[in-house]
Write an enzyme that holds these catalytic residues in place. Structure first.
Site, PDB file in Angstrom:
ATOM      1  N   ASN A 251       0.862  -1.181   0.000  1.00 32.45           N
ATOM      2  CA  ASN A 251       0.000   0.000   0.000  1.00 32.45           C
ATOM      3  C   ASN A 251       0.899   1.232   0.000  1.00 32.45           C
ATOM      4  O   ASN A 251       1.510   1.554   1.014  1.00 32.45           O
ATOM      5  CB  ASN A 251      -0.889  -0.033   1.259  1.00 32.45           C
ATOM      6  CG  ASN A 251      -1.726   1.221   1.412  1.00 32.45           C
ATOM      7  OD1 ASN A 251      -1.824   2.032   0.490  1.00 32.45           O
ATOM      8  ND2 ASN A 251      -2.307   1.391   2.589  1.00 32.45           N
ATOM      9  N   TRP A 252       0.964   1.886  -1.156  1.00 33.73           N
ATOM     10  CA  TRP A 252       1.879   3.033  -1.279  1.00 33.73           C
ATOM     11  C   TRP A 252       1.287   4.311  -0.693  1.00 33.73           C
ATOM     12  O   TRP A 252       1.934   5.349  -0.674  1.00 33.73           O
ATOM     13  CB  TRP A 252       2.271   3.223  -2.755  1.00 33.73           C
ATOM     14  CG  TRP A 252       3.129   2.094  -3.285  1.00 33.73           C
ATOM     15  CD1 TRP A 252       3.680   1.083  -2.552  1.00 33.73           C
ATOM     16  CD2 TRP A 252       3.525   1.859  -4.643  1.00 33.73           C
ATOM     17  NE1 TRP A 252       4.404   0.240  -3.380  1.00 33.73           N
ATOM     18  CE2 TRP A 252       4.334   0.694  -4.663  1.00 33.73           C
ATOM     19  CE3 TRP A 252       3.291   2.522  -5.853  1.00 33.73           C
ATOM     20  CZ2 TRP A 252       4.893   0.185  -5.845  1.00 33.73           C
ATOM     21  CZ3 TRP A 252       3.849   2.013  -7.020  1.00 33.73           C
ATOM     22  CH2 TRP A 252       4.642   0.858  -7.018  1.00 33.73           C
ATOM     23  N   LYS A 253       0.038   4.276  -0.301  1.00 32.66           N
ATOM     24  CA  LYS A 253      -0.641   5.431   0.318  1.00 32.66           C
ATOM     25  C   LYS A 253      -0.468   6.674  -0.561  1.00 32.66           C
ATOM     26  O   LYS A 253      -0.342   6.549  -1.777  1.00 32.66           O
ATOM     27  CB  LYS A 253      -0.121   5.649   1.745  1.00 32.66           C
ATOM     28  CG  LYS A 253      -0.120   4.360   2.561  1.00 32.66           C
ATOM     29  CD  LYS A 253       0.069   4.589   4.036  1.00 32.66           C
ATOM     30  CE  LYS A 253       0.177   3.252   4.746  1.00 32.66           C
ATOM     31  NZ  LYS A 253       0.112   3.376   6.197  1.00 32.66           N
TER      32      LYS A 253
ATOM     33  N   GLU B 257      -5.349  -5.516  10.561  1.00 33.37           N
ATOM     34  CA  GLU B 257      -4.334  -4.492  10.779  1.00 33.37           C
ATOM     35  C   GLU B 257      -4.613  -3.782  12.102  1.00 33.37           C
ATOM     36  O   GLU B 257      -5.419  -2.840  12.146  1.00 33.37           O
ATOM     37  CB  GLU B 257      -4.365  -3.469   9.642  1.00 33.37           C
ATOM     38  CG  GLU B 257      -4.069  -4.053   8.287  1.00 33.37           C
ATOM     39  CD  GLU B 257      -3.513  -3.003   7.345  1.00 33.37           C
ATOM     40  OE1 GLU B 257      -2.402  -3.195   6.856  1.00 33.37           O
ATOM     41  OE2 GLU B 257      -4.176  -1.980   7.135  1.00 33.37           O
TER      42      GLU B 257
ATOM     43  N   GLU C  30      -6.764   4.282   7.971  1.00 33.03           N
ATOM     44  CA  GLU C  30      -6.610   5.717   7.689  1.00 33.03           C
ATOM     45  C   GLU C  30      -7.871   6.271   7.038  1.00 33.03           C
ATOM     46  O   GLU C  30      -8.243   7.424   7.272  1.00 33.03           O
ATOM     47  CB  GLU C  30      -5.360   5.945   6.813  1.00 33.03           C
ATOM     48  CG  GLU C  30      -4.089   5.698   7.615  1.00 33.03           C
ATOM     49  CD  GLU C  30      -2.895   5.222   6.814  1.00 33.03           C
ATOM     50  OE1 GLU C  30      -2.899   5.339   5.571  1.00 33.03           O
ATOM     51  OE2 GLU C  30      -1.939   4.718   7.430  1.00 33.03           O
TER      52      GLU C  30
ATOM     53  N   GLY D 180       2.838  -1.339   4.307  1.00 36.30           N
ATOM     54  CA  GLY D 180       2.867   0.100   4.056  1.00 36.30           C
ATOM     55  C   GLY D 180       4.284   0.565   3.789  1.00 36.30           C
ATOM     56  O   GLY D 180       4.826   0.409   2.689  1.00 36.30           O
ATOM     57  N   GLY D 181       4.921   1.111   4.809  1.00 34.43           N
ATOM     58  CA  GLY D 181       6.248   1.735   4.674  1.00 34.43           C
ATOM     59  C   GLY D 181       7.259   0.909   3.893  1.00 34.43           C
ATOM     60  O   GLY D 181       7.918   1.423   2.966  1.00 34.43           O
TER      61      GLY D 181
HETATM   62  C1  PEP Z   1      -0.667  -0.190   6.114  1.00 36.32           C
HETATM   63  O1  PEP Z   1      -0.740   0.999   5.889  1.00 36.32           O
HETATM   64  O2  PEP Z   1      -1.557  -0.962   5.710  1.00 36.32           O
HETATM   65  C2  PEP Z   1       0.482  -0.685   6.877  1.00 36.32           C
HETATM   66  C3  PEP Z   1       0.448  -1.906   7.338  1.00 36.32           C
HETATM   67  O3  PEP Z   1       1.505   0.196   7.075  1.00 36.32           O
HETATM   68  P1  PEP Z   1       2.949  -0.121   7.736  1.00 36.32           P
HETATM   69  O4  PEP Z   1       3.458  -1.380   7.093  1.00 36.32           O
HETATM   70  O5  PEP Z   1       3.785   1.069   7.397  1.00 36.32           O
HETATM   71  O6  PEP Z   1       2.720  -0.276   9.194  1.00 36.32           O
END
Ligand code: PEP
Length: 249
Positions: A9-11, A166, A96, A233-234
């Site tokens: 997930n590149w957000k 999550e 989010e 995510g990150g």
């Molecule tokens: C996400 O945004 O779905 C996520 C899991 O982010 P991160 O891996 O950065 O915690």
């Protein structure tokens, strides 16, 4: 049998040229696992990403969509619009979206229906907040998120549903649920599905874990029997890190 999936997930990161250079780096990686691989660029970059990744084995998916087919919903994007640029899968219910855009379970149920009516696959996200975990209420919260958004569906719909647990307290914080906490919750989620739809349906649904998954913890998390992959995510913004996670199976 259910499949393993790793989705990035590149957000709201990466403009068009940054997206293209990340895709170039992704295409240089080698996949050694059987996991399905997906990436979710921001909406403006879906079409170019779809064209750049065609035939690469990496699916381009969307981060969100509206439940209506079209109309007076300024700034929104519909299922058919996503499909018209090659997108077949959409992430719905990310924490989010719930927190900053006030998405409710009721709204998410409508989005899920719209995606399924358009023959799209859904990655449905849910998870408890830290206060819920601390008060021991995490299973109740997760159960009601699942029931409210999904339990109006027929069993057959679950062929097109992927679940992503999550815990909100682990997203972007560097704090991960322990592999045991993840396994316990995933087993609870599967039991919740089995109680309503039967074991065959429950066993066929992939349940991803999301929350600070990194190359150094992915192997242990993915080794748990009810963890079928990750929503990342990150770490998905770096091609090498992302593929280290993809190859952690
Ligand atoms: C996400 O945004 O779905 C996520 C899991 O982010 P991160 O891996 O950065 O915690």
């Amino acid at each position: 049998m259910r499949g393993q999936i790793v989705a990035g997930n590149w957000k709201m990161n990466n403009d068009l040229s940054e997206t293209e250079s990340l895709i170039t780096s992704l295409k240089a990686q080698t996949k050694t696992s059987n996991a399905e691989v997906m990436v979710a660029p921001t909406a403006t970059n879906l079409y170019s990403a779809y064209n750049s990744l065609k035939g690469s084995g990496v699916e381009v998916i969307a981060q969100n969509m509206h439940f209506a087919a079209n109309g007076a919903y300024t700034g929104e994007v519909s299922a058919s619009m996503l499909k018209s640029v090659g997108v077949q899968t959409v992430i719905l219910g990310h924490s989010e979206r719930r927190e900053y855009f006030n998405e409710t379970d009721e709204m998410l149920a409508k989005k899920i229906d719209a995606a399924l009516e358009n023959d799209m696959r859904v990655i449905f996200c849910f998870g408890e907040e830290l206060a819920d975990r601390k008060s021991g209420n995490h299973e109740n919260v997760v159960e009601s998120q699942i029931k409210n958004a999904l339990f109006h569906l027929e069993a057959d719909a679950f062929k097109s549903i992927v679940l992503a647990y999550e815990p909100v307290w682990a997203i972007g914080t560097g704090e991960t649920a322990s592999p045991e906490q993840a396994q316990d919750m995933h087993a609870f989620i599967r039991k919740t599905l089995a109680d309503k739809y039967g074991a065959d349906v429950a066993d066929s649904v992939s349940i991803l874990y999301g929350g600070s998954v990194k190359p150094n913890n992915a192997v242990e998390i993915f080794s748990k029997p009810d963890v079928d992959g990750g929503l990342i995510g990150g770490a998905s913004l770096n091609a090498e890190d992302f593929f280290a996670i993809v190859n952690a199976f």
